[in-house]
Design a protein around this motif. Structure first.
Motif, PDB file in Angstrom:
ATOM      1  N   VAL A  48       4.839 -19.797  16.876  1.00 15.10           N
ATOM      2  CA  VAL A  48       5.036 -19.406  15.214  1.00 15.10           C
ATOM      3  C   VAL A  48       3.913 -19.555  14.344  1.00 15.10           C
ATOM      4  O   VAL A  48       3.752 -19.053  13.391  1.00 15.10           O
ATOM      5  N   GLY A  49       2.889 -20.339  14.970  1.00 17.14           N
ATOM      6  CA  GLY A  49       1.741 -20.825  14.193  1.00 17.14           C
ATOM      7  C   GLY A  49       0.916 -19.464  14.244  1.00 17.14           C
ATOM      8  O   GLY A  49       0.181 -19.039  13.391  1.00 17.14           O
ATOM      9  N   THR A  50       0.912 -18.978  15.531  1.00 19.72           N
ATOM     10  CA  THR A  50       0.229 -17.601  15.699  1.00 19.72           C
ATOM     11  C   THR A  50       0.573 -16.390  14.679  1.00 19.72           C
ATOM     12  O   THR A  50      -0.209 -15.649  14.226  1.00 19.72           O
ATOM     13  N   LEU A  54      -1.323 -14.569  11.833  1.00 20.43           N
ATOM     14  CA  LEU A  54      -1.506 -12.962  11.835  1.00 20.43           C
ATOM     15  C   LEU A  54      -0.897 -12.373  10.577  1.00 20.43           C
ATOM     16  O   LEU A  54      -1.426 -11.368  10.361  1.00 20.43           O
ATOM     17  N   ALA A  55       0.340 -12.974  10.175  1.00 22.92           N
ATOM     18  CA  ALA A  55       0.515 -12.309   8.892  1.00 22.92           C
ATOM     19  C   ALA A  55      -0.403 -12.525   7.818  1.00 22.92           C
ATOM     20  O   ALA A  55      -0.352 -11.865   6.784  1.00 22.92           O
ATOM     21  N   ILE A  56      -1.018 -13.729   7.700  1.00 26.31           N
ATOM     22  CA  ILE A  56      -1.999 -14.030   6.620  1.00 26.31           C
ATOM     23  C   ILE A  56      -2.871 -13.086   6.733  1.00 26.31           C
ATOM     24  O   ILE A  56      -3.725 -12.446   5.939  1.00 26.31           O
ATOM     25  N   ILE A  57      -3.612 -13.158   7.983  1.00 25.73           N
ATOM     26  CA  ILE A  57      -4.815 -11.995   8.196  1.00 25.73           C
ATOM     27  C   ILE A  57      -4.349 -10.644   7.751  1.00 25.73           C
ATOM     28  O   ILE A  57      -5.288  -9.853   7.258  1.00 25.73           O
ATOM     29  N   ALA A  62      -4.882  -5.896   4.195  1.00 20.06           N
ATOM     30  CA  ALA A  62      -4.176  -4.800   3.386  1.00 20.06           C
ATOM     31  C   ALA A  62      -4.633  -4.750   2.030  1.00 20.06           C
ATOM     32  O   ALA A  62      -4.801  -3.879   1.442  1.00 20.06           O
ATOM     33  N   PHE A  63      -4.951  -6.145   1.650  1.00 20.33           N
ATOM     34  CA  PHE A  63      -5.339  -6.235  -0.088  1.00 20.33           C
ATOM     35  C   PHE A  63      -6.810  -5.665   0.164  1.00 20.33           C
ATOM     36  O   PHE A  63      -7.186  -4.780  -0.879  1.00 20.33           O
ATOM     37  N   VAL A  96       2.999  -2.641   7.109  1.00 21.94           N
ATOM     38  CA  VAL A  96       4.072  -2.628   8.182  1.00 21.94           C
ATOM     39  C   VAL A  96       3.813  -3.827   9.012  1.00 21.94           C
ATOM     40  O   VAL A  96       4.956  -4.372   9.515  1.00 21.94           O
ATOM     41  N   PHE A  97       2.759  -4.286   9.501  1.00 21.22           N
ATOM     42  CA  PHE A  97       2.482  -5.502  10.093  1.00 21.22           C
ATOM     43  C   PHE A  97       2.882  -6.661   9.651  1.00 21.22           C
ATOM     44  O   PHE A  97       3.580  -7.480  10.240  1.00 21.22           O
ATOM     45  N   VAL A  98       2.683  -6.733   8.207  1.00 24.58           N
ATOM     46  CA  VAL A  98       3.097  -8.139   7.488  1.00 24.58           C
ATOM     47  C   VAL A  98       4.632  -8.261   7.471  1.00 24.58           C
ATOM     48  O   VAL A  98       5.197  -9.324   7.741  1.00 24.58           O
ATOM     49  N   VAL A  99       5.481  -7.058   7.203  1.00 25.37           N
ATOM     50  CA  VAL A  99       6.792  -7.024   7.318  1.00 25.37           C
ATOM     51  C   VAL A  99       7.194  -7.442   8.662  1.00 25.37           C
ATOM     52  O   VAL A  99       8.212  -8.126   8.971  1.00 25.37           O
TER      53      VAL A  99
END
Length: 105
Positions: A48-50, A54-57, A62-63, A96-99
């Motif tokens: 879950v930490g990984t 990955l979502a934050i990165i 994306a920004f 898409v990755f973030v979602v």
């Protein structure tokens, strides 16, 4: 004591063999699901930490892509793909990755 240890080892080997016999007919996806459940039971916090990192990165990337897309000129010529199109494609991919990471948590 040595006989008891040997009996316990034999029982453990037998139970592993039984697990493999049960998992084998279930197919590839069922064995992957069993492995995933075992990993979550032992390394759930790490997984879950990984995913969170990955979502934050991916959010920051994306920004960055959106900023680069909005600041690049339409006349900027590059080949074989325009720079503006490249950054827009990367932006969509990271969204898409973030979602994906958000919904799999």
């Amino acid at each position: 004591a040595a006989a008891a240890a040997a009996a316990a080892a034999a029982a453990g080997a037998g139970s592993q063999q039984q697990v493999h016999e049960v998992v084998a007919p279930l197919g590839f996806f069922a064995s992957r699901k069993a492995a995933l459940k075992e990993n979550i039971a032992t390394n759930g916090r790490r997984i879950v930490g990984t995913q969170a990192w990955l979502a934050i990165i991916s959010t920051f990337l994306a920004f960055f892509c959106w900023t680069a897309y909005s600041s690049s000129a339409s006349e900027c010529a590059s080949s074989p793909l325009g720079l503006k199109s490249w950054f827009l494609g990367l932006f969509v991919m990271h969204c898409v990755f973030v979602v994906f990471f958000f919904f799999t948590m």
